[in-house]
Structures are given as structure tokens and as C-alpha cells.
Motif scaffolding. Structure first.
Motif, PDB file in Angstrom:
ATOM      1  N   ALA A 141       7.030  72.721 -18.575  1.00 50.66           N
ATOM      2  CA  ALA A 141       7.042  73.107 -17.159  1.00 50.66           C
ATOM      3  C   ALA A 141       8.089  72.312 -16.390  1.00 50.66           C
ATOM      4  N   GLU A 142       8.211  71.020 -16.703  1.00 49.57           N
ATOM      5  CA  GLU A 142       9.196  70.176 -16.019  1.00 49.57           C
ATOM      6  C   GLU A 142      10.621  70.575 -16.383  1.00 49.57           C
ATOM      7  N   LYS A 143      10.822  71.024 -17.612  1.00 52.74           N
ATOM      8  CA  LYS A 143      12.146  71.487 -18.007  1.00 52.74           C
ATOM      9  C   LYS A 143      12.523  72.766 -17.260  1.00 52.74           C
ATOM     10  N   CYS A 144      11.524  73.600 -16.985  1.00 50.52           N
ATOM     11  CA  CYS A 144      11.773  74.811 -16.197  1.00 50.52           C
ATOM     12  C   CYS A 144      12.246  74.449 -14.791  1.00 50.52           C
ATOM     13  N   ALA A 145      11.679  73.385 -14.223  1.00 52.93           N
ATOM     14  CA  ALA A 145      12.128  72.917 -12.912  1.00 52.93           C
ATOM     15  C   ALA A 145      13.583  72.479 -12.984  1.00 52.93           C
ATOM     16  N   TRP A 146      13.938  71.811 -14.067  1.00 52.09           N
ATOM     17  CA  TRP A 146      15.321  71.362 -14.257  1.00 52.09           C
ATOM     18  C   TRP A 146      16.285  72.547 -14.254  1.00 52.09           C
ATOM     19  N   VAL A 147      15.973  73.601 -15.000  1.00 49.72           N
ATOM     20  CA  VAL A 147      16.899  74.725 -15.076  1.00 49.72           C
ATOM     21  C   VAL A 147      17.008  75.441 -13.732  1.00 49.72           C
ATOM     22  N   CYS A 148      15.914  75.481 -12.959  1.00 51.30           N
ATOM     23  CA  CYS A 148      15.975  76.087 -11.628  1.00 51.30           C
ATOM     24  C   CYS A 148      16.900  75.288 -10.720  1.00 51.30           C
ATOM     25  N   ASN A 149      16.743  73.977 -10.715  1.00 50.24           N
ATOM     26  CA  ASN A 149      17.604  73.140  -9.881  1.00 50.24           C
ATOM     27  C   ASN A 149      19.057  73.190 -10.340  1.00 50.24           C
ATOM     28  N   TYR A 150      19.247  73.261 -11.652  1.00 47.87           N
ATOM     29  CA  TYR A 150      20.614  73.299 -12.189  1.00 47.87           C
ATOM     30  C   TYR A 150      21.377  74.512 -11.668  1.00 47.87           C
ATOM     31  N   TYR A 151      20.743  75.680 -11.729  1.00 52.48           N
ATOM     32  CA  TYR A 151      21.439  76.877 -11.262  1.00 52.48           C
ATOM     33  C   TYR A 151      21.486  76.963  -9.737  1.00 52.48           C
ATOM     34  N   ALA A 152      20.499  76.403  -9.068  1.00 50.34           N
ATOM     35  CA  ALA A 152      20.561  76.347  -7.609  1.00 50.34           C
ATOM     36  C   ALA A 152      21.781  75.546  -7.160  1.00 50.34           C
ATOM     37  N   GLU A 153      22.104  74.510  -7.911  1.00 51.75           N
ATOM     38  CA  GLU A 153      23.212  73.626  -7.546  1.00 51.75           C
ATOM     39  C   GLU A 153      24.572  74.128  -8.032  1.00 51.75           C
ATOM     40  N   ASN A 154      24.611  74.924  -9.093  1.00 57.09           N
ATOM     41  CA  ASN A 154      25.895  75.229  -9.737  1.00 57.09           C
ATOM     42  C   ASN A 154      26.337  76.684  -9.691  1.00 57.09           C
ATOM     43  N   THR A 155      25.488  77.592  -9.252  1.00 56.80           N
ATOM     44  CA  THR A 155      25.845  79.011  -9.316  1.00 56.80           C
ATOM     45  C   THR A 155      27.093  79.338  -8.498  1.00 56.80           C
ATOM     46  N   LYS A 156      27.215  78.790  -7.323  1.00 58.51           N
ATOM     47  CA  LYS A 156      28.391  79.086  -6.495  1.00 58.51           C
ATOM     48  C   LYS A 156      29.677  78.745  -7.246  1.00 58.51           C
ATOM     49  N   LYS A 157      29.668  77.631  -7.959  1.00 56.78           N
ATOM     50  CA  LYS A 157      30.843  77.227  -8.751  1.00 56.78           C
ATOM     51  C   LYS A 157      31.036  78.146  -9.950  1.00 56.78           C
ATOM     52  N   PHE A 158      29.933  78.515 -10.627  1.00 52.22           N
ATOM     53  CA  PHE A 158      30.036  79.337 -11.823  1.00 52.22           C
ATOM     54  C   PHE A 158      30.524  80.750 -11.527  1.00 52.22           C
ATOM     55  N   LEU A 159      30.181  81.263 -10.355  1.00 54.25           N
ATOM     56  CA  LEU A 159      30.496  82.664 -10.047  1.00 54.25           C
ATOM     57  C   LEU A 159      31.536  82.815  -8.936  1.00 54.25           C
ATOM     58  N   LYS A 160      32.266  81.776  -8.653  1.00 57.73           N
ATOM     59  CA  LYS A 160      33.307  81.899  -7.634  1.00 57.73           C
ATOM     60  C   LYS A 160      34.430  82.807  -8.158  1.00 57.73           C
ATOM     61  N   ASN A 161      35.146  83.418  -7.236  1.00 60.76           N
ATOM     62  CA  ASN A 161      36.253  84.300  -7.628  1.00 60.76           C
ATOM     63  C   ASN A 161      37.296  83.523  -8.424  1.00 60.76           C
ATOM     64  N   GLU A 162      37.821  84.153  -9.464  1.00 59.20           N
ATOM     65  CA  GLU A 162      38.861  83.546 -10.294  1.00 59.20           C
ATOM     66  C   GLU A 162      40.178  84.269 -10.030  1.00 59.20           C
ATOM     67  N   TYR A 163      41.112  83.570  -9.439  1.00 58.39           N
ATOM     68  CA  TYR A 163      42.396  84.171  -9.057  1.00 58.39           C
ATOM     69  C   TYR A 163      43.385  84.058 -10.204  1.00 58.39           C
ATOM     70  N   ILE A 164      44.054  85.163 -10.460  1.00 58.63           N
ATOM     71  CA  ILE A 164      44.990  85.256 -11.582  1.00 58.63           C
ATOM     72  C   ILE A 164      46.322  85.786 -11.060  1.00 58.63           C
ATOM     73  N   LYS A 165      47.396  85.139 -11.398  1.00 59.53           N
ATOM     74  CA  LYS A 165      48.715  85.556 -10.934  1.00 59.53           C
ATOM     75  C   LYS A 165      49.203  86.757 -11.736  1.00 59.53           C
ATOM     76  N   THR A 166      49.491  87.853 -11.035  1.00 60.39           N
ATOM     77  CA  THR A 166      50.020  89.073 -11.659  1.00 60.39           C
ATOM     78  C   THR A 166      51.117  89.636 -10.750  1.00 60.39           C
ATOM     79  N   ASP A 167      51.463  90.894 -10.972  1.00 62.72           N
ATOM     80  CA  ASP A 167      52.457  91.551 -10.115  1.00 62.72           C
ATOM     81  C   ASP A 167      51.888  91.887  -8.742  1.00 62.72           C
ATOM     82  N   ALA A 168      50.579  91.776  -8.586  1.00 61.25           N
ATOM     83  CA  ALA A 168      49.943  92.089  -7.311  1.00 61.25           C
ATOM     84  C   ALA A 168      50.196  90.969  -6.301  1.00 61.25           C
TER      85      ALA A 168
END
Length: 453
Positions: free
Chosen positions: A82-109
């Protein structure tokens, strides 16, 4: 749907199976709730997930007791779960914005990038052996990414499933955004096909994985499958034999041996084979079997009678084929679904103890002539979930782990474990896709290209 106490065989509770109309209504309501949820910011979602984590920590002892009653997990292990489940909830609460931020790629656009959008409603088909952790390691990232979750849990842990649903709702997660369904296999098969189910994740047997993948494939839906394992642990001639044996036994007996990433096959080079075997037998013999509610218990009952009987049959078949049973290997004359720590030697190709997953407190010890034969034996299996190698030469061990072993998770001088910061999953018949880490949260999103001329 019956929940039976595996320590004494007594009925805990019966649950009414939902009818098809109710199931479809739940899925449709989840789709509506997800449309609102996906518009929330990561910050808004994180506040609710952090509240989930708080409740998990506050109620860890209560949930440990529930797991002990329904599937026999010793209390200390249930509390840690149960305590490990709390860890994974806090981990994604803290890191999701970083994990899913837009990734900019240089192209002809003038501007081009990848953005990550939630898929919709994900159906989670979960097993009984880690009734909280298996769900939360998927649900925490899935919810933070903006998806809705429908949980179809194993029938024997329906009480755990309903407790998780109650917890989510008390934390502020919308009643329709996370729901538990009580359904049989045929109904679950139809849920996979429901147009409002966007994807499916399953943790379970290889047989179940094939069935789910087949159904999902027929309607072109994304799946992640975390299936069985027969994890090999290689003990090389320069290993610290005492520490290696202790680590192997700990891994083999976690959750009474009912773990997909438990050490299953101990492959030992002949120089240290006798010493390793002696230590393992001593350690396995010392372990206390008993009531999961007693603090001194190391090994509780197996979760169901059919699972205990199936394991015993695998042991008997292996012995008939030439394996030697050093300790254990019998069904105790007592109430409950207990099975003693068992050690098999002289294990060879063709035996269940060599070819199959033994889901219980049974160790298969296999002698190898040298390192190369040990690696070959390790890879001579249909599974590829976890593996470990024990050696004092860390460069040597790292090369084997990185390049030689066919598994999704390879550990050096330690037992295989899941960690929110690292990807988790397998190859071969152990499934595909990854849970946890930044890779896990990207399984159930649409990686969308945006191109601006």
C-alpha cells in the motif's frame, strides 16, 4: 463472485456479477467523465493524486488486513504494498508535466513538435497477487495523463477492487472517471470491443494475454501486456555465495512465491553449486509458514486451492521426470491452501520446473558447467521478464546483464523489483509494452505530430 479466505477456506463474501446493461453504462459514463478530466491541468490532476497517496499511507494497515484476508499476503508485505502505491502516485503527480511536455524538433517547418494527448478510457484487467500495486502502477500514470480507468479485477480480490474504487472517490477522483466492474470473462471480452474503450492493459498469465491481445487486435486497440515469468538467477563462480543465496531465497519467497518477477530458476556454476545449495536449503527450511495475520509469518497460504494443487502437480511431474525434491514437495495436512518451501535439484529440459512458471515457493536449482552454459540455460525459456546475475566482477556481470540475458529487467547482485523510476515489462512470452517511468506514462497517450508551416 466469491471471496474465500485462503488461510482457512472460509467464505468471506459473495459479490453480485453486474449485468451487461450496467457494464455498458459504466463505460459510457467513464467516457463522458474523461472528456472533462482531460481538460484539467497537470497541476489540478496532481492535487487529487497526491490526496490518493495520503489516503493510501493513512490506511496502509487496513488495506494490508484486507489483502491478508482475501489472498493470504503476510501483513508486513501488504502494508509495504500500500505504501509503494502511495509512492507511485506521488511520483507521477510530481513528474507528469515533465514526462509529457511538448518535444520540439527542428524541421523545414517554422515550428514542429510532438504533443501527448490521452487516449480515452483504458480497461485494466488485473490479477490477485499484488491487488493494489498492479493496479496503481498503471492507474497513477494513466490518470495523470488524462485517461479514465475501468478496473476489472480478479474475482477472489473483489473486496480490494471495491476498496480501491472507494479510495479514489474519497480522494476526489470523479465517481465515473474510475470505476470497478464485477464481470466474468465473456463480459470482459465484450467490454474490450466497446467503442468507448480506447485501450487495454493486462497483468496475468500468458494464456490470458493471448486472449486479450487477440480480442483487442480484432478491433485495433492498443494493449500493454505484463505476463508470466520464469526468472533465471545466475550464480557465477566469483559470486559472494552467502549473500547471493540470501537474496535468491528472499526473492523466491516474496508474496509466498506468487510473483511474476520472483526468482524461479537458480542457475549455478559447478564450482559453487554445492555451497549454494546447502545455504539455500538451510534458509528455506528456516522460513515460517502460517497465518498471514501473525507477525512472525514469512509465508502465508497460496491464494486459491486450485493454484496450490496446480503447483503441486508441476512439482510431482518434475520429480517423476527425474528431478530430486530436497525439501518440501507435499500438501500439508491442515486447513487452508498452504504449500511448504520446496527445493528441486537435477532439474532438466522437458520438466515443468525447467520449462514452466512455478507460481509458489518452489526453487529450481540447475547446475551449469560455466558462465556460457549458465547464460544459455537462462535464455532457454519462453519467458523473458526478469533476470539477475551474481558476480564480484561488476564489469563482467554488467556485460551479461546488458548484452546476454533475454529479459526486460536485468539486475546485478540484487533481486528483480519494480520501481516507479524505471521501466518495467518483458519480452518473448512475458508480454510487451512498459509500465512505470516516462515510458510507462507514454503507453496510453497519442504521440501527435504538430507541424506549422
Amino acid at each position: 463472485m466469491k471471496s474465500i479466505n485462503p488461510a482457512n477456506g472460509e467464505l468471506i463474501e459473495e459479490y453480485k456479477q453486474m449485468d451487461d446493461e450496467a457494464l455498458h453504462a459504466i463505460v459510457e459514463d467513464a467516457a463522458s467523465a474523461q472528456e472533462k478530466w482531460r481538460k484539467n491541468s497537470y497541476y489540478e490532476r496532481s492535487l487529487l493524486l497526491q490526496r490518493v497517496a495520503e489516503l493510501l499511507e493513512e490506511r496502509s494497515s487496513k488495506y494490508a488486513e484486507l489483502m491478508a484476508r482475501e489472498m493470504g499476503k503476510p501483513l508486513a508485505q501488504g502494508k509495504s504494498e500500500a505504501e509503494k502505491c502511495a509512492w507511485v502516485c506521488n511520483y507521477y503527480a510530481e513528474n507528469t508535466k515533465k514526462f509529457l511536455k511538448n518535444e520540439y524538433i527542428k524541421t523545414d517547418a517554422s515550428e514542429s513538435y510532438i504533443t501527448y494527448n490521452p487516449l480515452g478510457t483504458v480497461l485494466a484487467i488485473m490479477p490477485w497477487n499484488f491487488p493494489f500495486w498492479q493496479l496503481f502502477r498503471f492507474a497513477a500514470p494513466a490518470l495523470m495523463a488524462g485517461n479514465a480507468v475501468i478496473l476489472k479485477h480478479a474475482a477472489n480480490v473483489t473486496g480490494c477492487a471495491l476498496a480501491i474504487e472507494e479510495l479514489m472517490h474519497e480522494a476526489g477522483i470523479s465517481d465515473n472517471l474510475f470505476r470497478t466492474v464485477i464481470a466474468d470473462n465473456d463480459q470482459t471480452n465484450e467490454l474490450i470491443k466497446h467503442p468507448d474503450i480506447a485501450a487495454v492493459t493486462l497483468t496475468g498469465s500468458t494464456r490470458a494475454g493471448k486472449a486479450v491481445a487477440s480480442t483487442a487486435g480484432s478491433v485495433l486497440k492498443k494493449t500493454v501486456l505484463e505476463l508470466g515469468g520464469s526468472d533465471p538467477y545466475l550464480i557465477l563462480e566469483d559470486a559472494d555465495v552467502q549473500k547471493s543465496a540470501e537474496t535468491c531465497v528472499t526473492s523466491r519467497l516474496i508474496n509466498s512465491g506468487q510473483s511474476c518477477i520472483a526468482a524461479k530458476r537458480f542457475i549455478v556454476v559447478e564450482e559453487v553449486y554445492d555451497e549454494f545449495l546447502e545455504i539455500v536449503v538451510d534458509l528455506m527450511t528456516e522460513k515460517r509458514i502460517g497465518d498471514p495475520f501473525e507477525s512472525q509469518t514469512d509465508i502465508g497460504p497460496m491464494a486459491r486451492e486450485d493454484l496450490r494443487d496446480g503447483l503441486h502437480d508441476q512439482v510431482q511431474q518434475s520429480v517423476k521426470a527425474g528431478a530430486e525434491c530436497i525439501i518440501g514437495g507435499y500438501i500439508p495436512d491442515q486447513e487452508g491452501y498452504f504449500y511448504p518451501p520446496t527445493v528441486l535439484t537435477e532439474v532438466a529440459k522437458g520438466m515443468p520446473a525447467y520449462e514452466e512458471e512455478l507460481f509458489g515457493p518452489v526453487a529450481s536449482i540447475i547446475k551449469a558447467e560455466n558462465e556460457q552454459e549458465a547464460i544459455a540455460i537462462a535464455n532457454d525459456n519462453k519467458y523473458g521478464l526478469g533476470a539477475a546475475v551474481f558476480s564480484e566482477d561488476l564489469e563482467r556481470a554488467q556485460f551479461i546483464a546488458e548484452h546476454e540475458l533475454q529479459a526486460g529487467c536485468c539486475f546485478i547482485n540484487d533481486f528483480v523489483k519494480s520501481d516507479p523510476r524505471l521501466p518495467f515489462g518483458g519480452v518473448k512470452q512475458s508480454g510487451y509494452g512498459r509500465e512505470l517511468s516516462h515510458l510507462g506514462i507514454r503507453e496510453f497517450v497519442n504521440a501527435k505530430t504538430v507541424y506549422k508551416a
